[in-house]
Design a protein around this motif. Structure first.
Motif: not given
Length: 383
Positions: A161-170
């Motif tokens: 979230q610090h880069w406004d990225l989703p955790a997605a399907v990691f």
């Protein structure tokens, strides 16, 4: 008499127009994110709420967020294989219930964000299992693996979230690889088939069945759910159309790009026919083409580029991991989409904050309204 006929024609025209508007408004209730349903379900029984959360989780696998789309997709999985449908249901329920028990954010749970990774883990366990259908012991690792996804998702979401990225399907990609490494092909309790790299095995023949290759395009959409049957894949595509026609177009386009990429490096024909060459391209194209970026001609070209990168990365990873008997799953599309979201420059201006991502058509309308508001503000400040 002529005036009476004209009045009747006008009345009939207005009636048809009114009926068309009502039908359109009724259909719009079942498309997009169906946000009104969350308010309606707030005071309903927990079992009903869990069903809606789970169906949203099912649709999240294919980047949608619509419980009716989830119901259609689940029906397609049961149509293709009742055992796979059961595993998918168990996976999405196990992960969603784990999220509830561990006190994850209620908005995320209601939005299905804690269900889709668990569903994918369970589906892939069933696909790779060499014990056959209705091997009931497989439900144990399916539940445990699905529950584990919640802890990985929660930790990764906090970090990304610090880069406004989703955790997605990691979480899914991580858990399924760890499971396959732990068990191995000859495990006495949970044996599985080793993965064959797309660039190895038999030499391709000189003839390629063109119609069968074209059939691999819709199958590429179905393979997002590990579904290799044509008719259920069309039903899955219909579920995407219900959520967002624009997203469905990008799904087919990305799958076609994946097939083209596979042809360009002469992967095994079976990878083309089954749609396995297309599903990462479909995911990469959908993520950029209107979901995480506002749709326009620039982001459309950007989405095609993302599809090519996802497809070629999938071939490379499949050859590398296949040497160890492991699948590449959706690592390629996940990594590619994450890198695309980190890009700077003009395209970054079209990026949508993760917390505001809706159906592509909604994103497009929201940006148009925002730009119109900014134009009015600028005009009002002109001297």
């Amino acid at each position: 008499m002529w005036m009476d006929s004209k009045a009747e024609m006008e009345w009939a025209s207005r009636t048809r127009a009114s009926f068309s508007r009502r039908v359109s408004n009724a259909l719009l209730l079942f498309t997009g994110d169906m946000e009104y349903l969350d308010k309606f379900m707030q005071d309903k029984w927990f079992v009903l709420q869990l069903a809606v959360w789970g169906l949203r989780g099912v649709s999240r696998v294919i980047l949608a967020n619509n419980p009716l789309s989830g119901a259609l997709i689940l029906a397609a999985l049961y149509w293709d294989s009742p055992w796979q449908g059961l595993l998918g249901t168990v996976g999405v329920l196990a992960s969603t219930l784990t999220a509830v028990i561990t006190g994850q954010d209620s908005g995320e749970v209601a939005g299905g964000l804690h269900g889709f990774n668990g569903m994918l883990v369970s589906l892939l366990m069933g696909v790779f299992s060499s014990a056959g259908d209705w091997y009931w012991w497989l439900l144990l690792p399916a539940c445990l693996g699905s529950a584990t996804c919640i802890f990985l998702y929660s930790g990764l979401a906090t970090f990304l979230q610090h880069w406004d990225l989703p955790a997605a399907v990691f979480p899914f990609n991580t858990v399924i690889v760890l499971y396959l490494l732990c068990t191995g092909p000859n495990n006495p309790y949970f044996p599985h088939y080793p993965t064959v790299p797309p660039g190895e095995l038999e030499h391709n023949g000189t003839e390629l069945a063109a119609l069968t290759v074209l059939g691999g395009i819709p199958l590429g959409v179905g393979q997002i759910f590990a579904c290799g049957a044509l008719k259920p894949s069309f039903l899955i595509l219909g579920a995407v159309v219900l959520y967002s026609p624009l997203l469905a177009v990008h799904a087919l386009l990305g799958s076609a790009v994946g097939i083209l990429a596979g042809l360009s490096v002469a992967v095994r024909h079976q990878s083309l026919y089954s749609g396995l060459s297309g599903f990462n391209g479909a995911l990469g194209c959908m993520a950029v083409g209107g979901l995480f970026f506002t749709f326009n001609w620039r982001t459309h070209l950007f989405a095609i580029t993302s599809a090519f990168l996802s497809a070629y990365a999938d071939i490379a990873l499949s050859n590398m991991l296949g040497a160890l008997g492991l699948p590449a799953c959706s690592w390629a599309a996940t990594l590619t989409a994450t890198l695309m979201l980190l890009l700077s420059g003009n395209l970054a201006t079209y990026r949508i904050p993760i917390g505001q991502v809706k159906a592509p058509e909604h994103n497009l309308r929201s940006r148009s309204q925002w730009e119109a508001g900014n134009t009015l503000d600028a005009e009002s400040t002109d001297v």
